[in-house]
Design a protein around this motif. Structure first.
Motif, PDB file in Angstrom:
ATOM      1  N   LEU A 108       0.847  -1.201   0.000  1.00  0.00           N
ATOM      2  CA  LEU A 108       0.000   0.000   0.000  1.00  0.00           C
ATOM      3  C   LEU A 108       0.878   1.245   0.000  1.00  0.00           C
ATOM      4  N   TYR A 109       0.400   2.271  -0.690  1.00  0.00           N
ATOM      5  CA  TYR A 109       1.148   3.530  -0.769  1.00  0.00           C
ATOM      6  C   TYR A 109       0.230   4.670  -0.343  1.00  0.00           C
ATOM      7  N   PHE A 110       0.785   5.603   0.433  1.00  0.00           N
ATOM      8  CA  PHE A 110      -0.022   6.724   0.914  1.00  0.00           C
ATOM      9  C   PHE A 110       0.630   8.071   0.617  1.00  0.00           C
ATOM     10  N   ALA A 111      -0.241   9.104   0.581  1.00  0.00           N
ATOM     11  CA  ALA A 111       0.176  10.505   0.421  1.00  0.00           C
ATOM     12  C   ALA A 111       1.042  10.665  -0.838  1.00  0.00           C
ATOM     13  N   TRP A 112       2.185  11.374  -0.726  1.00  0.00           N
ATOM     14  CA  TRP A 112       2.931  11.609  -1.983  1.00  0.00           C
ATOM     15  C   TRP A 112       3.593  10.358  -2.538  1.00  0.00           C
ATOM     16  N   ARG A 139       1.971   7.540  -2.805  1.00  0.00           N
ATOM     17  CA  ARG A 139       0.870   7.061  -3.631  1.00  0.00           C
ATOM     18  C   ARG A 139       0.749   7.889  -4.916  1.00  0.00           C
ATOM     19  N   GLU A 140       0.838   9.215  -4.770  1.00  0.00           N
ATOM     20  CA  GLU A 140       0.724  10.077  -5.954  1.00  0.00           C
ATOM     21  C   GLU A 140       1.824   9.774  -6.963  1.00  0.00           C
ATOM     22  N   ARG A 174      -2.577   2.958  -5.474  1.00  0.00           N
ATOM     23  CA  ARG A 174      -2.929   2.960  -4.060  1.00  0.00           C
ATOM     24  C   ARG A 174      -2.506   1.637  -3.403  1.00  0.00           C
ATOM     25  N   ARG A 201       8.673   6.193   5.377  1.00  0.00           N
ATOM     26  CA  ARG A 201       8.414   5.320   6.525  1.00  0.00           C
ATOM     27  C   ARG A 201       7.680   4.073   6.039  1.00  0.00           C
ATOM     28  N   ALA A 244       5.365   0.359   7.235  1.00  0.00           N
ATOM     29  CA  ALA A 244       4.644  -0.420   8.243  1.00  0.00           C
ATOM     30  C   ALA A 244       4.483  -1.833   7.716  1.00  0.00           C
ATOM     31  N   ALA A 254       3.195  -1.265   3.976  1.00  0.00           N
ATOM     32  CA  ALA A 254       2.801   0.075   3.520  1.00  0.00           C
ATOM     33  C   ALA A 254       3.996   1.010   3.515  1.00  0.00           C
ATOM     34  N   PHE A 301       4.956   5.243   3.230  1.00  0.00           N
ATOM     35  CA  PHE A 301       4.344   6.576   3.337  1.00  0.00           C
ATOM     36  C   PHE A 301       5.348   7.599   3.879  1.00  0.00           C
ATOM     37  N   PRO A 339       6.591  10.706   6.508  1.00  0.00           N
ATOM     38  CA  PRO A 339       6.358  10.927   7.937  1.00  0.00           C
ATOM     39  C   PRO A 339       4.935  11.458   8.152  1.00  0.00           C
ATOM     40  N   VAL A 340       4.294  11.002   9.222  1.00  0.00           N
ATOM     41  CA  VAL A 340       2.878  11.327   9.417  1.00  0.00           C
ATOM     42  C   VAL A 340       2.690  12.770   9.872  1.00  0.00           C
ATOM     43  N   THR A 341       1.530  13.344   9.522  1.00  0.00           N
ATOM     44  CA  THR A 341       1.268  14.756   9.839  1.00  0.00           C
ATOM     45  C   THR A 341      -0.162  14.978  10.324  1.00  0.00           C
TER      46      THR A 341
END
Lengths: 85, 155
Positions: free
Chosen positions: A6-10, A12-13, A18, A56, A58, A77, A79, A81-83
């Protein structure tokens, strides 16, 4: 062994996807190995993982370091760093 | 108790539900994080919060359990929103309740520090025709780390 990525935020972009399911290559033992392997999959992945030190990861929904082993994982996954909060 | 939702939350209603019938609570702290409009180059029109369904809930439960192991909390609640938000909108609600105020204050601050560096949320800000992913702050990491050195605090 197949694993869901899984890919998130930038991340993923930049990869343009996704989530996907892949067969883990034999030579991939750690998160770091997996990112190196992903970079070779095309320009989108090369761009997404160009600065892999900031990304990062997971494994099965738990934060891990880049030297974490991936054997036995069902979900990995990537992604920034979380914000939240 | 933790909840992740797209809809807004009503602080008064959440507080009433959490404390209903409780006569053992001497101190209740509520913290609400909202979308800041900013100014100048940082002015935003809207924001989208992306998250990792499943892991988000797991991480929030983990940080709540950690707080409850460090402070004698009688009740606690974390509500975090995702999706499209506008300046002034609520993002996150933390309520901590204890017999005495020190535990409630400290636990609320701990929960916010820990969820900011652990819960898998990502903010994407839109300003006019420009969009950008918010970058994590070093100060957030520092805020979370300062709790590591401390054992159990107030009783």
């Amino acid at each position: 062994m197949s694993v869901k990525l899984l890919y998130f935020a930038w991340v993923r972009e930049q990869t343009g996807i996704r989530e996907e399911t892949i067969e883990l290559p034999q030579e991939v033992a750690t998160i770091s190995d997996l990112m190196t392997w992903l970079k070779e999959r095309g320009p989108e992945f090369a761009a997404a993982f160009a600065e892999s030190h900031v990304i990062r990861a997971a494994v099965d929904q738990t934060h891990v370091n880049h030297d974490a082993r991936v054997a036995g994982a069902t979900e990995i996954a990537f992604f920034p760093p979380v914000t939240g909060g | 108790m933790i909840r992740v939702q797209e809809n807004d939350f009503d602080i008064g209603a959440e507080l009433a539900r959490l404390t209903e019938g409780r006569s053992d609570l001497g101190a209740i702290v509520t913290f609400t994080g909202t979308v800041r409009q900013g100014a100048g180059d940082d002015k935003i029109d809207e924001m989208t919060l992306e998250h990792y369904p499943g892991m988000t809930e797991g991480e929030l439960e983990r940080v709540e359990a950690e707080a409850r192991s460090r402070w004698p909390l009688a009740a606690s609640l974390i509500v975090h929103r995702f999706g499209r938000l506008e300046p002034g909108d609520n993002i996150v609600l933390v309520i901590t309740a204890s017999a005495h105020r020190k535990a409630a204050f400290e636990a609320a601050e701990f929960l916010m520090d820990y969820l900011k560096t652990n819960a898998p949320f990502w903010k994407r800000e839109v300003s006019g025709d420009k969009a950008r992913w918010v970058e994590a702050r070093a100060s957030d990491d520092a805020n979370a780390k300062r709790w590591d050195a401390r054992g159990k605090a107030a009783e």
